[in-house]
Design an enzyme around this catalytic site. Structure first.
Site, PDB file in Angstrom:
ATOM      1  N   HIS A 122     -30.871  22.573  10.387  1.00 51.03           N
ATOM      2  CA  HIS A 122     -31.100  23.530  11.480  1.00 51.03           C
ATOM      3  C   HIS A 122     -29.904  24.489  11.538  1.00 51.03           C
ATOM      4  O   HIS A 122     -29.138  24.505  12.491  1.00 51.03           O
ATOM      5  CB  HIS A 122     -31.303  22.789  12.807  1.00 51.03           C
ATOM      6  CG  HIS A 122     -31.975  23.601  13.875  1.00 51.03           C
ATOM      7  ND1 HIS A 122     -33.096  23.169  14.564  1.00 51.03           N
ATOM      8  CD2 HIS A 122     -31.699  24.817  14.393  1.00 51.03           C
ATOM      9  CE1 HIS A 122     -33.457  24.081  15.457  1.00 51.03           C
ATOM     10  NE2 HIS A 122     -32.622  25.088  15.376  1.00 51.03           N
ATOM     11  N   ASN A 130     -35.565  24.036   9.553  1.00 50.36           N
ATOM     12  CA  ASN A 130     -36.030  24.660  10.782  1.00 50.36           C
ATOM     13  C   ASN A 130     -36.002  26.172  10.607  1.00 50.36           C
ATOM     14  O   ASN A 130     -34.948  26.764  10.335  1.00 50.36           O
ATOM     15  CB  ASN A 130     -35.112  24.297  11.958  1.00 50.36           C
ATOM     16  CG  ASN A 130     -35.549  25.019  13.231  1.00 50.36           C
ATOM     17  OD1 ASN A 130     -36.585  24.707  13.798  1.00 50.36           O
ATOM     18  ND2 ASN A 130     -34.798  26.026  13.660  1.00 50.36           N
ATOM     19  N   GLU A 131     -37.152  26.799  10.736  1.00 48.99           N
ATOM     20  CA  GLU A 131     -37.285  28.249  10.824  1.00 48.99           C
ATOM     21  C   GLU A 131     -36.584  29.058   9.722  1.00 48.99           C
ATOM     22  O   GLU A 131     -35.684  29.855  10.007  1.00 48.99           O
ATOM     23  CB  GLU A 131     -36.783  28.733  12.187  1.00 48.99           C
ATOM     24  CG  GLU A 131     -37.558  28.168  13.356  1.00 48.99           C
ATOM     25  CD  GLU A 131     -37.318  28.939  14.653  1.00 48.99           C
ATOM     26  OE1 GLU A 131     -36.366  29.734  14.717  1.00 48.99           O
ATOM     27  OE2 GLU A 131     -38.095  28.755  15.597  1.00 48.99           O
ATOM     28  N   GLU A 164     -41.673  23.375  18.819  1.00 48.44           N
ATOM     29  CA  GLU A 164     -40.883  23.996  19.894  1.00 48.44           C
ATOM     30  C   GLU A 164     -41.793  24.891  20.701  1.00 48.44           C
ATOM     31  O   GLU A 164     -42.659  25.570  20.143  1.00 48.44           O
ATOM     32  CB  GLU A 164     -39.753  24.894  19.350  1.00 48.44           C
ATOM     33  CG  GLU A 164     -38.560  24.173  18.833  1.00 48.44           C
ATOM     34  CD  GLU A 164     -37.451  25.131  18.367  1.00 48.44           C
ATOM     35  OE1 GLU A 164     -37.299  26.235  18.941  1.00 48.44           O
ATOM     36  OE2 GLU A 164     -36.754  24.754  17.412  1.00 48.44           O
ATOM     37  N   SER A 209     -27.372  28.542  23.092  1.00 48.95           N
ATOM     38  CA  SER A 209     -28.483  29.281  22.472  1.00 48.95           C
ATOM     39  C   SER A 209     -28.000  30.343  21.482  1.00 48.95           C
ATOM     40  O   SER A 209     -28.338  31.520  21.631  1.00 48.95           O
ATOM     41  CB  SER A 209     -29.332  29.930  23.557  1.00 48.95           C
ATOM     42  OG  SER A 209     -30.550  29.285  23.660  1.00 48.95           O
ATOM     43  N   TRP A 210     -27.229  29.949  20.509  1.00 51.59           N
ATOM     44  CA  TRP A 210     -26.747  30.866  19.459  1.00 51.59           C
ATOM     45  C   TRP A 210     -26.142  32.121  20.066  1.00 51.59           C
ATOM     46  O   TRP A 210     -25.334  32.020  20.982  1.00 51.59           O
ATOM     47  CB  TRP A 210     -27.894  31.191  18.470  1.00 51.59           C
ATOM     48  CG  TRP A 210     -28.592  29.970  17.930  1.00 51.59           C
ATOM     49  CD1 TRP A 210     -29.854  29.546  18.257  1.00 51.59           C
ATOM     50  CD2 TRP A 210     -28.075  28.970  17.019  1.00 51.59           C
ATOM     51  NE1 TRP A 210     -30.146  28.377  17.587  1.00 51.59           N
ATOM     52  CE2 TRP A 210     -29.086  28.007  16.823  1.00 51.59           C
ATOM     53  CE3 TRP A 210     -26.877  28.814  16.332  1.00 51.59           C
ATOM     54  CZ2 TRP A 210     -28.941  26.900  15.975  1.00 51.59           C
ATOM     55  CZ3 TRP A 210     -26.717  27.715  15.491  1.00 51.59           C
ATOM     56  CH2 TRP A 210     -27.733  26.779  15.327  1.00 51.59           C
TER      57      TRP A 210
HETATM   58  C1  NOJ Z   1     -35.753  28.589  17.717  1.00 49.42           C
HETATM   59  C2  NOJ Z   1     -34.705  27.705  17.164  1.00 49.42           C
HETATM   60  O1  NOJ Z   1     -35.181  26.661  16.395  1.00 49.42           O
HETATM   61  C3  NOJ Z   1     -33.703  27.254  18.182  1.00 49.42           C
HETATM   62  O2  NOJ Z   1     -32.542  26.931  17.507  1.00 49.42           O
HETATM   63  C4  NOJ Z   1     -33.531  28.315  19.223  1.00 49.42           C
HETATM   64  O3  NOJ Z   1     -32.458  28.077  20.085  1.00 49.42           O
HETATM   65  C5  NOJ Z   1     -34.827  28.426  19.990  1.00 49.42           C
HETATM   66  N1  NOJ Z   1     -35.904  28.729  19.070  1.00 49.42           N
HETATM   67  C6  NOJ Z   1     -34.828  29.415  21.120  1.00 49.42           C
HETATM   68  O4  NOJ Z   1     -34.693  30.703  20.673  1.00 49.42           O
END
Ligand code: NOJ
Length: 466
Positions: A112, A156-157, A363, A416-417
């Site tokens: 991730h 992940n993504e 998610e 949140s990044w």
């Molecule tokens: C996607 C990601 O997987 C996660 O890391 C992120 O914080 C959330 N969605 C919210 O944007």
């Protein structure tokens, strides 16, 4: 509702663990990027490294039967030679044992986004060596945790971290380069197939999938031009991940189009054979919103991301391909995310028809600013959001889609990044400024009741067309 349906929440290592340099953990590319640029970071985050027992206990007390989380590569592997950090291994054993103690089914993401910086210094996802290193890391995870985990996902993504890191430039390594985006995308999808191969060859129990940031594509009208724009958008947003992981093939029209301007000679027959032979068992879909598009009109490619939480800043135009537009009738969050539950229903049906694989909604949630100093955050907007999205899932299940689980993002508030801790998603509030105190929000209790009533209390059929 099937009694085995998985109901839970999700997190990711960098976003919640903290302890960024404890117990021999190595720096990740995010640690270095955020430190070097003096940005809000996840050094402490939700301090889950020290509080995981409380967090997992609260999941069980909230009626949840599963938990999705990721393993930190730089916590588990110390260097390019692959030296295993037993303290990191111990930490995740403690997590898995705690899940077991509380009757929580672990759903584990291998990657991730927290690439070890020692690999980023070698070119990260631009270097094919990183694919083989990822394969080794995945093997270490299977060997150590294989008898405690039945659900694995490789990445992940990929869309999100590759496009943001190499095309938009708002995530590390902060590049804006189409050719490099193509290398990164290819390497990640190849690495995913290598991990699936390692899983199959090792004959581990359970199943393995991939998690995608799913944005089903809608068009503004039914014209042929819009349909073409939709196909470009679908290839850009979804197909290069899902087609590749689930069908074993990159979309051929996407590669043909890219090859007009860019080099695709790095795509090797032997890699493509691995991708073809090692497809996933299931797909995980993270759903926040759809992508509504119109045909491209004019101007240069523009990709503007809203990290400020001030409405009306984001923009996606890909020259000659498509333009993303807003629906004037929809509601949008302060971060410009459309709230559109029907997109989940339609998207699930579309993904099922196309891939015929079991689906987990890995998610789903809404990010907002919240005052967490109160006893219980009254997050009615989150309850409504979850209610409507679970409703959409049930409608899709009624139509025959094989959906096996739902994960709220997030189990508790976390980092949140680029949006920092200001943008909150948790079912449980974390008061970051006040000893990280945890307090369930109203949505946590609503979710518990909904699960315990076996999903009978939610309103059904709200979004069906007919
Ligand atoms: C996607 C990601 O997987 C996660 O890391 C992120 O914080 C959330 N969605 C919210 O944007």
């Amino acid at each position: 509702m099937d009694k085995n349906f998985l109901w839970g929440g999700a997190t990711a290592s960098y976003q919640c663990e903290g302890a960024w340099d404890i117990d021999d953990k190595q720096p990740s590319m995010w640690d270095c990027y955020l430190h070097e640029n003096n940005l809000e970071n996840g050094d402490v985050a939700s301090d889950y490294y020290h509080r995981y027992e409380e967090d997992i206990r609260m999941m069980a007390e909230g009626g949840q039967n599963t938990y999705r989380f990721s393993l930190s590569w730089p916590r588990i592997i110390k260097d390019k030679e692959g030296t295993v950090n037993l303290k990191g291994i111990d930490f995740y054993h403690r997590i898995l044992d705690t899940c077991k103690k509380y009757g929580i089914e672990p759903f584990v993401t291998i990657y991730h986004w927290d690439l070890p910086q020692y690999w980023e210094l070698e070119g990260g996802w631009l270097n094919k060596e990183t694919c083989y290193a990822f394969e080794q890391f995945a093997k270490v995870c299977f060997e150590h945790f294989g008898d405690k985990v039945s659900y694995w996902t490789t990445f992940n993504e990929p869309k999100w971290f590759i496009v943001n890191g190499y095309f938009i430039g708002n995530y590390p390594p902060g590049l804006q380069d189409v050719q490099k985006t193509m290398y990164g995308a290819y390497h990640v999808m190849y690495a995913s197939a290598l991990a699936v191969r390692a899983f199959r060859v090792g004959n581990y129990q359970g199943e393995i999938g991939i998690v995608h940031s799913y944005t089903p594509v809608n068009g503004v009208d039914n014209t042929i031009e819009t349909k073409i724009a939709m196909r470009y958008a679908d290839n850009y947003c979804n197909n290069w991940i899902l087609d590749t992981a689930a069908l074993g093939e990159f979309p051929i029209d996407l590669i043909a189009r890219l090859s007009e301007k860019y080099d695709v000679s790095f795509m090797k027959a032997e890699d493509l054979a691995v991708i073809k032979n090692y497809t996933v068992d299931f797909i995980g879909l993270n759903y926040y919103a759809r992508t509504l598009v119109k045909p491209y009109t004019e101007g240069e490619t523009q990709l503007v991301f809203n990290h400020s939480g001030k409405k009306g800043q984001s923009k996606v135009i890909i020259k000659d391909w498509f333009e993303q537009v807003k629906d004037p009738n929809s509601e949008y969050t302060a971060w410009d995310t459309e709230i559109y539950p029907k997109g989940l229903q339609d998207g699930l049906i579309e993904a099922w028809e196309r891939y015929e694989l079991p689906i987990f909604v890995t998610e789903n949630g809404v990010g907002v600013r919240e005052d967490v100093t109160v006893d219980c955050v009254q997050d009615d907007y989150r309850i409504e959001f979850m209610n409507d999205h679970i409703n959409a899932i049930m409608n899709a299940m009624d139509k025959g889609v094989d959906i096996r689980g739902y994960y709220a993002w997030a189990s508790f508030d976390l980092y949140s990044w680029k949006n920092g801790v200001e943008k909150r998603y948790g079912l449980v509030a974390v008061d970051f400024g006040n000893e990280q105190i945890r307090k369930p929000k109203a949505s946590y209790y609503w979710f518990k009741e909904m699960i315990e009533s076996n999903a009978k209390i939610i309103k059904r059929r709200k979004f069906e067309k007919e």
